[in-house]
Scaffold this motif. Structure first.
Motif, mmCIF file in Angstrom:
data_model
loop_
_atom_site.group_PDB
_atom_site.id
_atom_site.type_symbol
_atom_site.label_atom_id
_atom_site.label_comp_id
_atom_site.label_asym_id
_atom_site.label_seq_id
_atom_site.Cartn_x
_atom_site.Cartn_y
_atom_site.Cartn_z
ATOM 1 N N ARG A 90 21.451 61.055 -59.928
ATOM 2 C CA ARG A 90 20.257 60.987 -59.082
ATOM 3 C C ARG A 90 20.640 61.249 -57.630
ATOM 4 N N VAL A 91 19.764 61.915 -56.905
ATOM 5 C CA VAL A 91 19.958 62.117 -55.462
ATOM 6 C C VAL A 91 19.041 61.130 -54.757
ATOM 7 N N ASP A 92 19.645 60.085 -54.188
ATOM 8 C CA ASP A 92 18.835 59.007 -53.625
ATOM 9 C C ASP A 92 19.531 58.387 -52.421
ATOM 10 N N LEU A 93 19.127 57.177 -52.093
ATOM 11 C CA LEU A 93 19.620 56.524 -50.893
ATOM 12 C C LEU A 93 21.133 56.330 -50.910
ATOM 13 N N ASP A 94 21.699 55.990 -52.052
ATOM 14 C CA ASP A 94 23.151 55.829 -52.144
ATOM 15 C C ASP A 94 23.858 57.083 -51.661
ATOM 16 N N ASP A 95 23.351 58.233 -52.054
ATOM 17 C CA ASP A 95 23.976 59.502 -51.670
ATOM 18 C C ASP A 95 23.785 59.782 -50.179
ATOM 19 N N PHE A 96 22.621 59.398 -49.629
ATOM 20 C CA PHE A 96 22.407 59.576 -48.194
ATOM 21 C C PHE A 96 23.437 58.793 -47.396
ATOM 22 N N LEU A 97 23.740 57.576 -47.821
ATOM 23 C CA LEU A 97 24.722 56.761 -47.109
ATOM 24 C C LEU A 97 26.096 57.426 -47.109
ATOM 25 N N LEU A 98 26.462 58.057 -48.212
ATOM 26 C CA LEU A 98 27.746 58.768 -48.279
ATOM 27 C C LEU A 98 27.720 60.000 -47.390
ATOM 28 N N LEU A 99 26.595 60.732 -47.401
ATOM 29 C CA LEU A 99 26.467 61.909 -46.546
ATOM 30 C C LEU A 99 26.539 61.509 -45.073
ATOM 31 N N ARG A 100 25.831 60.457 -44.705
ATOM 32 C CA ARG A 100 25.856 59.996 -43.313
ATOM 33 C C ARG A 100 27.273 59.632 -42.891
ATOM 34 N N GLN A 101 27.992 58.980 -43.783
ATOM 35 C CA GLN A 101 29.385 58.616 -43.494
ATOM 36 C C GLN A 101 30.236 59.856 -43.244
ATOM 37 N N GLY A 102 30.086 60.875 -44.103
ATOM 38 C CA GLY A 102 30.880 62.087 -43.959
ATOM 39 C C GLY A 102 30.541 62.876 -42.713
ATOM 40 N N VAL A 103 29.254 63.005 -42.410
ATOM 41 C CA VAL A 103 28.840 63.749 -41.218
ATOM 42 C C VAL A 103 29.353 63.064 -39.956
ATOM 43 N N GLN A 104 29.317 61.733 -39.940
ATOM 44 C CA GLN A 104 29.805 61.006 -38.771
ATOM 45 C C GLN A 104 31.313 61.208 -38.608
ATOM 46 N N GLN A 105 32.057 61.213 -39.710
ATOM 47 C CA GLN A 105 33.491 61.473 -39.634
ATOM 48 C C GLN A 105 33.768 62.882 -39.134
ATOM 49 N N ALA A 106 32.990 63.837 -39.606
ATOM 50 C CA ALA A 106 33.262 65.237 -39.296
ATOM 51 C C ALA A 106 32.864 65.618 -37.872
ATOM 52 N N SER A 107 31.712 65.098 -37.404
ATOM 53 C CA SER A 107 31.193 65.575 -36.120
ATOM 54 C C SER A 107 30.813 64.476 -35.148
ATOM 55 N N GLY A 108 30.781 63.227 -35.614
ATOM 56 C CA GLY A 108 30.355 62.137 -34.756
ATOM 57 C C GLY A 108 28.852 61.942 -34.731
ATOM 58 N N ALA A 109 28.097 62.846 -35.360
ATOM 59 C CA ALA A 109 26.637 62.749 -35.380
ATOM 60 C C ALA A 109 26.201 61.636 -36.325
ATOM 61 N N SER A 110 25.033 61.089 -36.061
ATOM 62 C CA SER A 110 24.476 60.030 -36.899
ATOM 63 C C SER A 110 23.177 60.515 -37.518
ATOM 64 N N LEU A 111 23.123 60.544 -38.833
ATOM 65 C CA LEU A 111 21.930 61.011 -39.529
ATOM 66 C C LEU A 111 20.892 59.910 -39.648
ATOM 67 N N SER A 112 19.633 60.310 -39.636
ATOM 68 C CA SER A 112 18.526 59.382 -39.810
ATOM 69 C C SER A 112 17.619 59.897 -40.913
ATOM 70 N N LEU A 113 17.349 59.034 -41.891
ATOM 71 C CA LEU A 113 16.452 59.436 -42.973
ATOM 72 C C LEU A 113 15.050 59.742 -42.463
ATOM 73 N N SER A 114 14.588 58.940 -41.507
ATOM 74 C CA SER A 114 13.232 59.173 -41.004
ATOM 75 C C SER A 114 13.133 60.517 -40.316
ATOM 76 N N ALA A 115 14.232 60.932 -39.651
ATOM 77 C CA ALA A 115 14.214 62.242 -38.994
ATOM 78 C C ALA A 115 14.256 63.368 -40.026
ATOM 79 N N LEU A 116 15.018 63.154 -41.091
ATOM 80 C CA LEU A 116 15.136 64.203 -42.116
ATOM 81 C C LEU A 116 13.851 64.354 -42.906
ATOM 82 N N PHE A 117 13.193 63.226 -43.205
ATOM 83 C CA PHE A 117 12.006 63.258 -44.046
ATOM 84 C C PHE A 117 10.759 62.874 -43.251
#
Length: 455
Positions: free
Chosen positions: A395-422
């Motif tokens: 399933r593609v759900d909140l658990d996966d978003f948390l992992l994606l947010r973690q990876g993006v922050q490691q890679a670029s320092g950016a912080s993802l927001s679900l409300s901004a994405l959706f």
């Protein structure tokens, strides 16, 4: 007990290696199997996932004994044929070609143990008779006089001329198989000067190896020198066989094991004599050298294993596909394996974690996640990963978003927001239950994730 499966892995052979399953291919590093190239399996070309090539390291004991840091072994990962379809397993099933489960050995093969070799290199020229050759050659090709001029002169020195008996090799490459037996390492060392023991492990170059010999036999010939009897039925490696599989039956565990992949064709004779014999021919007495995979088993399996916290607890084959950018396995000074887990988030398998949701699927992992949000299937695999199912629960759900947010922050320092994405302008919105969860505090979300993972 008999062997229930007589096939060690015919359909697992690739153009330069052996398909271990779940996208992984093992080969000799010198074959040049690298990122961005295609690898053929069962007649279909698959792209190699960018930056997935892994050079296998030598254990600390071998490095301390003077062997190089890297063995001549490489793992790569295959992509699917299209964006969301066409794994090697799918194609094999459609063709009715069974991909065998590949097991690696726990220990070195014993001398004289039976081997099955499946190669995709050059083959004996069609109709090629048994011939003899000497060290004279023209244009880089050895002279092969008629057999009768050298009957019985197997590896003999006559007037300082080295003779051999063998077969010409064609330029045609085709998948074939044959059998042989493990050669005594001391005998190999007598013929191959760089086949040496390092603390009880035999090494050629930078790789722990074993070998099999293209043995000599007595042949019966007619008046014209044609072979009419005698000889043996043994396989010998040829050009372009590097990376091909060498298998042995483990009677105790009742299974085939990939004991090694072929690395080189060693010339017979003391101190590697008879250079000319090797050009366009295979001579009786030649050696085929293959890696001793028992030395590298734990490292290879560690690379192929899921990340810590996602170990396989299910039944049957683990189809889950994890691809961590920068994941590494190394040895410490004491010889223990140390795993660096790497970064989550490379959903589109382009080798980096990048994007903010404004780019195309092929270059933007956030876009790939948004497009896959809410996707479900029975279990995780490479196809669900490419839709954003990073924890591989299907399933593609909140658990996966948390992992994606973690990876993006490691890679670029950016912080993802679900409300901004959706946001309201998005065509994909969170399900009501998920939207409610979003109101929870960050620590609560992480605790919920740990509970979900430990079930």
């Amino acid at each position: 007990m008999g062997r229930a499966n007589a096939d060690p892995g015919w359909s697992n052979s690739t153009s330069r290696g052996v398909y271990l399953g779940n996208g992984w291919v093992l080969s000799a590093a010198h074959t040049g199997i690298v990122n961005g190239q295609a690898e053929t399996i069962n007649g279909q070309n698959y792209g190699v996932v960018k930056d997935s090539a892994i050079n296998i390291k030598n254990p600390t004991a071998l490095v301390n004994a003077g062997v190089g840091a890297l063995a001549d072994l490489r793992l790569v990962r295959l992509n699917t044929l299209s964006q969301f379809d066409g794994s090697p397993e799918q194609r094999a099933a459609a063709l009715g070609l069974p991909l065998q489960p590949i097991h690696l050995p726990n220990s070195r093969l014993a001398t004289n143990q039976q081997l099955v070799v499946i190669g995709r290199g050059r083959i004996k020229a069609d109709g090629a008779p048994l011939l003899h050759a000497d060290t004279s050659y023209t244009g880089g090709v050895p002279n092969w006089p008629s057999f009768t001029t050298c009957v019985g002169c197997f590896h003999t020195l006559d007037s300082n001329t080295l003779h051999a008996v063998g077969y010409t090799v064609s330029t045609t490459m085709r998948q074939t198989w044959g059998t042989n037996r493990v050669e005594n390492p001391s005998s190999v060392a007598n013929s191959l000067s760089d086949f040496v023991s390092k603390g009880g492990t035999w090494v050629t170059g930078t790789t722990a190896v074993q070998a099999f010999d293209f043995d000599e036999y007595n042949f019966t010939t007619d008046a014209n020198g044609n072979v009419i009897g005698g000889g043996g039925n043994e396989v010998q490696g040829a050009a372009n066989d590097s990376g091909s599989g060498v298998y042995a039956w483990n009677a105790a565990l009742e299974r085939w094991e990939l004991s090694g992949v072929m690395h080189t064709i060693a010339r017979y004779g003391a101190n590697n004599q008879a250079l000319a014999i090797r050009r366009g021919a295979s001579a009786l007495g030649d050696l085929t050298v293959f890696s001793e995979l028992s030395v590298y088993r734990t490292q290879i399996e560690a690379y192929m294993a899921p990340p810590v916290g996602y170990e396989w607890n299910g039944e049957g084959t683990d189809t889950r596909f994890f691809h961590m950018v920068g994941r590494d396995v190394a040895y410490d000074a004491a010889g223990s394996l140390v795993v660096t887990e790497g970064m989550w988030g490379d959903i589109n398998l382009d080798g980096v974690v990048s994007g903010d949701g404004s780019g195309a699927w092929a270059t933007d992992d956030v876009t790939a996640f948004v497009q896959g949000w809410g996707y479900q299937q029975g279990s995780g695999d490479i196809l669900s990963w490419k839709r954003g199912d990073m924890n591989q629960d299907g399933r593609v759900d909140l658990d996966d978003f948390l992992l994606l947010r973690q990876g993006v922050q490691q890679a670029s320092g950016a912080s993802l927001s679900l409300s901004a994405l959706f946001g309201t302008s998005s065509q994909v919105v969170p399900e009501p239950a998920t939207a409610g969860i979003l109101a929870a505090a960050g620590l609560g979300l992480l605790a919920w994730r740990r509970l979900r993972r430990s079930r």
